[in-house]
Design an enzyme around this catalytic site. Structure first.
Site, PDB file in Angstrom:
ATOM      1  CG  HIS A 194      36.526  47.746  51.400  1.00 18.74           C
ATOM      2  ND1 HIS A 194      37.384  48.676  51.631  1.00 18.74           N
ATOM      3  CD2 HIS A 194      37.410  47.190  50.534  1.00 18.74           C
ATOM      4  CE1 HIS A 194      38.649  48.661  51.238  1.00 18.74           C
ATOM      5  NE2 HIS A 194      38.850  47.678  50.341  1.00 18.74           N
ATOM      6  CB  ILE A 222      37.438  50.321  39.584  1.00 21.55           C
ATOM      7  CG1 ILE A 222      37.187  51.021  38.417  1.00 21.55           C
ATOM      8  CG2 ILE A 222      38.919  50.395  40.231  1.00 21.55           C
ATOM      9  CD1 ILE A 222      37.483  52.598  38.490  1.00 21.55           C
TER      10      ILE A 222
HETATM   11  P1  AMP Z   1      41.685  47.247  49.443  1.00 20.68           P
HETATM   12  O1  AMP Z   1      43.005  47.172  48.947  1.00 20.68           O
HETATM   13  O2  AMP Z   1      41.228  45.905  50.332  1.00 20.68           O
HETATM   14  O3  AMP Z   1      41.338  48.797  50.313  1.00 20.68           O
HETATM   15  O4  AMP Z   1      40.724  47.466  48.260  1.00 20.68           O
HETATM   16  C1  AMP Z   1      40.389  48.589  47.766  1.00 20.68           C
HETATM   17  C2  AMP Z   1      39.529  48.047  46.158  1.00 20.68           C
HETATM   18  O5  AMP Z   1      38.886  49.229  45.773  1.00 20.68           O
HETATM   19  C3  AMP Z   1      40.613  47.577  45.075  1.00 20.68           C
HETATM   20  O6  AMP Z   1      40.518  46.394  44.764  1.00 20.68           O
HETATM   21  C4  AMP Z   1      40.379  48.673  44.021  1.00 20.68           C
HETATM   22  O7  AMP Z   1      40.355  48.193  42.709  1.00 20.68           O
HETATM   23  C5  AMP Z   1      39.042  49.290  44.511  1.00 20.68           C
HETATM   24  N1  AMP Z   1      38.311  50.389  44.027  1.00 20.68           N
HETATM   25  C6  AMP Z   1      39.349  51.848  44.106  1.00 20.68           C
HETATM   26  N2  AMP Z   1      38.609  52.646  43.768  1.00 20.68           N
HETATM   27  C7  AMP Z   1      37.283  52.190  43.242  1.00 20.68           C
HETATM   28  C8  AMP Z   1      36.115  52.438  42.433  1.00 20.68           C
HETATM   29  N3  AMP Z   1      36.188  54.053  42.459  1.00 20.68           N
HETATM   30  N4  AMP Z   1      35.241  51.741  42.202  1.00 20.68           N
HETATM   31  C9  AMP Z   1      35.297  50.614  42.523  1.00 20.68           C
HETATM   32  N5  AMP Z   1      36.338  50.011  43.150  1.00 20.68           N
HETATM   33  C10 AMP Z   1      37.098  50.888  43.314  1.00 20.68           C
END
Ligand code: AMP
Ligand code: ZN
Length: 114
Positions: A101, A32
């Site tokens: 992830h 996102i």
């Molecule tokens: P991390 O810091 O490895 O936990 O990465 C989490 C990622 O999820 C970040 O890059 C956010 O921008 C992304 N993110 C959070 N919420 C969403 C969402 N609803 N849809 C897509 N990406 C998301």
């Protein structure tokens, strides 16, 4: 499914999300808040926060996630130009979402890590 987990909700269809790919074990969404021209998240269906503590029975899911990353790189035409795969784990990594992830970043030179 973990309560209040955004990735569980997207994977389970509770929250709408644009699933770019889906296998038996994982799904792929666009980040996102992209940090590169191509920034995808490869997310296992099952909720886990950390690699630590994963039972060996989960290892095939990790393999499936990397296979999905390879497919996504091919789909987005970056297999040859290159891409970066990242898994953040814990506070110092900046992990924001507590559902394991794999980030796939591509589309521009990213330089050395560090
Ligand atoms: P991390 O810091 O490895 O936990 O990465 C989490 C990622 O999820 C970040 O890059 C956010 O921008 C992304 N993110 C959070 N919420 C969403 C969402 N609803 N849809 C897509 N990406 C998301
Ligand atoms: Zn979850």
């Amino acid at each position: 499914m973990a309560r209040d987990c955004i990735f569980c909700k997207i994977g389970g269809g509770e929250v709408p999300g644009d699933l770019l790919y889906r296998s038996d074990q994982c799904f792929v969404i666009a980040d996102i808040a992209p940090k590169a021209p191509i920034h995808l998240l490869i997310v296992p269906n099952q909720h886990f926060t950390y690699l630590t503590g994963l039972s060996p029975s989960f290892y095939p899911v990790l393999g499936d996630m990397f296979a999905a990353a390879r497919v996504m790189a091919e789909t987005h035409g970056v297999t040859n130009s290159g891409y970066r795969l990242v898994i953040n784990q814990g506070t110092n990594s900046g992990q924001q979402v507590a559902h394991l992830h794999l980030h796939l970043l591509a589309g521009q030179p990213m330089g050395a890590m560090g």
